[in-house]
Enzyme design. Sequence first.
Site, short mmCIF file in Angstrom:
data_model
loop_
_atom_site.label_atom_id
_atom_site.label_comp_id
_atom_site.label_asym_id
_atom_site.label_seq_id
_atom_site.Cartn_x
_atom_site.Cartn_y
_atom_site.Cartn_z
N ILE A 157 0.83 -1.20 0.00
CA ILE A 157 0.00 0.00 0.00
C ILE A 157 0.87 1.25 0.00
O ILE A 157 1.84 1.33 0.76
CB ILE A 157 -0.91 0.02 1.24
CG1 ILE A 157 -1.83 -1.19 1.20
CG2 ILE A 157 -1.71 1.31 1.33
CD1 ILE A 157 -2.50 -1.49 2.51
N CYS A 158 0.51 2.21 -0.83
CA CYS A 158 1.19 3.50 -0.86
C CYS A 158 0.26 4.51 -0.18
O CYS A 158 -0.70 4.98 -0.76
CB CYS A 158 1.48 3.92 -2.30
SG CYS A 158 2.31 5.51 -2.40
#
EC number: 2.3.2.34
Length: 184
Positions: free
Chosen positions: A114-115
Site C-alpha cells: 500500500i502506498c
Amino acid sequence: MLTLARKLKREDGGKTGRASGTSDSTHRVSVRDRLLTKEVAELEANLPSTCKASFPDEDKLHHFQLAVSPDEGYYQSGRFQFEIDVPEAYNMVPPKVKCLTRIWHPNIAETGEICLSLLREHSIDGTGWAPTRTLKDVVWGLNSLFTDLLNFDDPLNIDAAEHHLRDKEDFRNKVQDYIKHYAR
C-alpha cells in the site's frame, strides 16, 4: 478487546504507579499494548460507516483485520480486506498494513503493498508516520484511499494509473471486474 483491558487493570492491581521493589517482569505490559487498549476503544467509537474492524484474538489487539466497503466512486460495491499488524515499537513506528484483496488500484499493488504516506516511517513531505498518529488515522487513511486520497499522480501500481489516464471507462470496467472476482 474488553478482555485485554480487564487483564491490564488486573495486572496493574488498579494502581497507576509501581511500588518500589515489586518489579515482576511477568506482569509487565508493553507500551504498545497500553496504547492499543485506548486506541482501539477510540477507533471503535469513531469507525467510518464503510469500515469494520475484526480482532481474531481479543487478547492480541496488535493484530487485526479491517474490511472497507466503499459507498461511492470506482470501488463502490466492493469489500476490501486489510491486515494490520502493530509492531512492538509502536507508536514510534507505523503499523504494517497489507491489502488481502486483489485490487486494480493506483495506490495498492496487486500483491497487497500500500502506498499511503502516513504508513511511511520516513517521509520527505512531512506527512509520514509520527508518534502522534493513531490507529484511527490509519483506518481513516485506508478508507480514504477509495475516495479523496485516490492518487493517480504518484502511483504504486503504475499500470493502473496509466490505464486510468488512457481510458477512464475501461479502467472503471477493469475495477468492476476485479470487484466481481475478488472483492465480494
